[in-house]
Design an enzyme around this catalytic site. Sequence first.
Site, PDB file in Angstrom:
ATOM      1  N   ASP A 217      -2.582   1.760  -4.543  1.00 43.01           N
ATOM      2  CA  ASP A 217      -3.837   2.226  -4.083  1.00 43.01           C
ATOM      3  C   ASP A 217      -4.770   1.130  -4.251  1.00 43.01           C
ATOM      4  O   ASP A 217      -4.742   0.433  -5.118  1.00 43.01           O
ATOM      5  CB  ASP A 217      -4.159   3.541  -4.289  1.00 43.01           C
ATOM      6  CG  ASP A 217      -3.420   4.760  -3.909  1.00 43.01           C
ATOM      7  OD1 ASP A 217      -2.737   4.686  -2.862  1.00 43.01           O
ATOM      8  OD2 ASP A 217      -3.339   5.790  -4.615  1.00 43.01           O
TER       9      ASP A 217
ATOM     10  N   HIS B 280       0.684  -1.288   0.003  1.00 42.14           N
ATOM     11  CA  HIS B 280      -0.121  -0.006   0.136  1.00 42.14           C
ATOM     12  C   HIS B 280       0.817   1.350   0.029  1.00 42.14           C
ATOM     13  O   HIS B 280       0.159   2.238  -0.221  1.00 42.14           O
ATOM     14  CB  HIS B 280      -0.743  -0.224   1.118  1.00 42.14           C
ATOM     15  CG  HIS B 280      -1.976   0.739   0.930  1.00 42.14           C
ATOM     16  ND1 HIS B 280      -2.395   1.405  -0.165  1.00 42.14           N
ATOM     17  CD2 HIS B 280      -3.496   0.817   1.608  1.00 42.14           C
ATOM     18  CE1 HIS B 280      -3.595   1.898   0.010  1.00 42.14           C
ATOM     19  NE2 HIS B 280      -4.098   1.557   0.907  1.00 42.14           N
TER      20      HIS B 280
END
Length: 603
Positions: free
Chosen positions: A580, A576
């Site tokens: 996204d 992450h």
Amino acid sequence: MPTDVIMPQMGESIFEGTITKWLKKPGDKVQRDEPLFEISTDKVDAEIPAPASGVLKEIKISEGATVQVNTVVGVIDAEGAAVSSSAPAPQPARTAAAETTSGPASTDGTAQVKPAPQADGTSAPKQPPATETAPAVQAGGNGGAGTDVVMPQMGESIFEGTITKWLKKPGDKIQRDEPLFEISTDKVDAEIPAPTSGVLREIKVPEGTTVQVNTVVAVIGDGAGVPAKAAAPAPAARPAEKAPKKVEQPVAVQAQPVERPHEVISFPEREQQGDGERIRSSPLVRRIARENSVDLASVPGTGLGGRITKDDILNFVQQHGPATAAKPSRPVAPQPVARAAAPQPISQPQAATQPRPVAAAQPQIVPELAGELVPMTPMRKKIAERMVESKRTSAHVHTVFKVDMTRVVKLRDKVRRQWEERHAVKLTYMPFIAKALMHGIRKKPIVNASVVGDSIQYHKNVNIGIAVALDWGLIVPVVKGAENLSFVGLQRAITDLGERARAKKLVPDEVQGGTITITNPGIFGPQFGTPIILQPQVAILGMGGIFKEPVVITDEHGNDSIAIRHIIRLTLGYDHRIIDGAEADQFMVAVRDYLEKFDEDIG
């Protein structure tokens, strides 16, 4: 003419290997390219062929030892000259360049070897050439010239070490390469061999003392004129002493609330196991324990032989907090005790407001359980290290998609027999998934990237790592340039790598350079898993099992019906930090659509 057998470089990022098995013994004849020994690294198990034909004259590194690349591990005599009868054997005098018989243990401290100090007192094979090329010879007042024994440098980032135990006492005879003393650093515990044969004339640094590398810790003489009463090592500082002892050798200043320059680090008496054996830990670990008042006896060690590593102590402090020890690990100045004065009666309300003494937490006594204690293999330890490292590095997030594989399953069932006869290779679901993966990468290239510092590196090629389960661990060979391969080429490459991985026939280049990984635990029946990313990649695709499930089907007129479909759950584990959730899900939508509408010619 003798030929050195060396530990090979098993890839650009591999700097050491463990000899797991010698396939020949001293005296055996060996042919060039014939398998000579097996090694294990954190990425590959492999058989190493003989570099020349002849007779295996000497085995210098025993099975189970971990050494750096380019270390001489054996000798082959092309003419079949005298054979060493033991392994490893004492080494003859050699040049300084050949003096290193083994490199320092791995930085995580999971394996130990016995490095032979070079002339400059270091054990790393790559050292500046400006150092001495032979042990320093000094004129001794008792017995002529002597050889200095120095604290070796156990790695580029190691600048000090603690002498934990002397294995010989002054006046003892010692052979070259015989273990002389034990040291501990913040990354490794190791036995240090004698640089020469003779008599241990003097011990300059006592047990428990931390000194800088290249410090002279002892002197070995030739045995002539040995003093009747040799200098004995001074006792190490005790925990109860109010002031630490000081040594003449330069030592590192320990980071503590109270300044104690040149502190002598000692082993407190209570840092002993039940059988009297000292708890294995490094100076860094003990310093962290002291600063947080942690009793090392309550910290489980995951290192070799139960050694407490830096990660062990940090995890313990994070989980339990400081001040969990029965008493401080380091000596402290005596504090006034309340009951030294006559006790003063107080009223009940006052007593309620007084802080009650809290008994310090005692180490939990774990009942002994029946079973067998088996040490981790080198591969298992490396896998553990890499998985924990990845969890600390990447911000792991997982997304799971249900994919209707009915179209692919029916196609495979229909053409499987003829396809396998035509191409002489088994048809699996893996190339279908690999093709879908590359289709998703074309839509979202960020999934085929890696993090470099504060930058993102987008890879030109798609190098797919295929996780292969072995009886002794897990390995991830890589299909290089997968985007350029046909469906048949993908299946052949995947099958070939898997077979050679199980046979320990992979070469180093085939287990590195991956840009994204596919793992298939689905063959064992799970619905899905949450795999850990293989660093420095940023994504891994996990395959669940394929199951027949009732699914609601909507036709072109909007009518719903229930049908039995072949369903797989695909999990994308992604980093992450740079991917996204929207990008990850869009990638998975592309993968799902490709499989559900598969119409590619499979050859």
